[in-house]
Design a protein around this motif. Structure first.
Motif, PDB file in Angstrom:
ATOM      1  N   ASP A   1      16.200  46.952  41.636  1.00 47.47           N
ATOM      2  CA  ASP A   1      17.610  47.247  41.509  1.00 47.47           C
ATOM      3  C   ASP A   1      18.268  46.743  40.268  1.00 47.47           C
ATOM      4  OD1 ASP A   1      17.581  48.439  43.887  1.00 47.47           O
ATOM      5  OD2 ASP A   1      18.333  46.978  44.958  1.00 47.47           O
ATOM      6  N   GLY A   2      18.692  47.429  39.645  1.00 40.18           N
ATOM      7  CA  GLY A   2      19.488  47.083  38.288  1.00 40.18           C
ATOM      8  C   GLY A   2      19.202  47.357  37.050  1.00 40.18           C
TER       9      GLY A   2
ATOM     10  N   ASN B   1      20.300  48.072  33.062  1.00 44.92           N
ATOM     11  CA  ASN B   1      19.777  47.427  31.983  1.00 44.92           C
ATOM     12  C   ASN B   1      18.982  47.879  30.784  1.00 44.92           C
ATOM     13  OD1 ASN B   1      18.192  45.354  30.118  1.00 44.92           O
ATOM     14  ND2 ASN B   1      18.725  43.850  31.721  1.00 44.92           N
TER      15      ASN B   1
END
Length: 216
Positions: A14-15, A19
């Motif tokens: 996740d994430g 990025n």
């Protein structure tokens, strides 16, 4: 001639997609792609999946190399999958398993694509300050609508079911957006917003158009 190419990027954690998307907006990757590609790639991002759409394989082969290198340097597990739209099957297929063509056919296809994309680049040299961005419900509807605008001299840039059209100012962009909302197929998503035109005068051009929502 079909010119739809897609690179799908799936990240396990996740994430990380956010990025990566931020890095794709950064000067370093923009410069690498702009120097070798010089044409625009449409990006759709939602969750941990990113889609890149381009006019030819060379663009996405180079983008894949740079993105994979960045992910490896971060220790990320990323799956990158290149696909080409097959107009007869109406599906994304492995480009290395497509029907064979002769050298002459490939050369003619490449020349036609380069001429069209050179025209796209030339049309964008005016660095329109605003853009109308459209996500159509289907590939066919995007193709037909872009062809209609092209015949009117508006010179849209279309990748898969996404389209971007430049406008001279905010009023012109809003007027064009209203017209497209009225004429485009139902469920088309239309937005008018400032483009990268002003920023490009002060920095290397970003080869990516970022669009919200998930591709397919």
């Amino acid at each position: 001639m079909d010119d739809d190419w897609r690179l799908q990027i799936d990240l396990e954690d996740d994430g990380l997609a956010g990025n990566l998307a931020d890095h794709m907006r950064s000067a370093e990757l923009e410069h690498d792609l702009a120097v070798d590609i010089g044409r625009r790639v449409i990006v759709s991002h939602e969750g941990e999946r990113i889609f890149l759409y381009a006019g030819d394989r060379e663009q996405l082969d180079h983008a894949q190399e740079l993105i994979q290198k960045y992910a490896d340097g971060k220790g990320w597990q990323a799956k990158l999958e290149l696909r080409h739209w097959h107009p007869v099957a109406e599906d994304w297929e492995d480009p290395d398993e497509s029907e064979p063509t002769t050298d002459a056919e490939r050369a003619a296809e490449r020349e036609e694509l380069m001429e069209r994309e050179d025209a796209e680049v030339a049309d964008r040299d005016g660095l329109a300050e605003f853009e109308v961005r459209v996500e159509f419900p289907s590939h066919a509807e995007a193709r037909d609508f872009a062809k209609k605008l092209d015949e009117e001299g508006l010179r849209p840039v279309r990748r898969w079911r996404y389209m971007v059209v430049g406008a001279a100012d905010e009023d012109a962009a809003n007027e064009l957006a209203d017209r497209i909302r009225a004429e485009a197929p139902a469920d088309s998503k239309v937005t008018a917003e400032g483009s990268l035109g002003y920023a490009v005068r002060h920095a290397p051009p970003n080869p990516f158009f970022f669009l919200g929502g998930l591709g397919g």
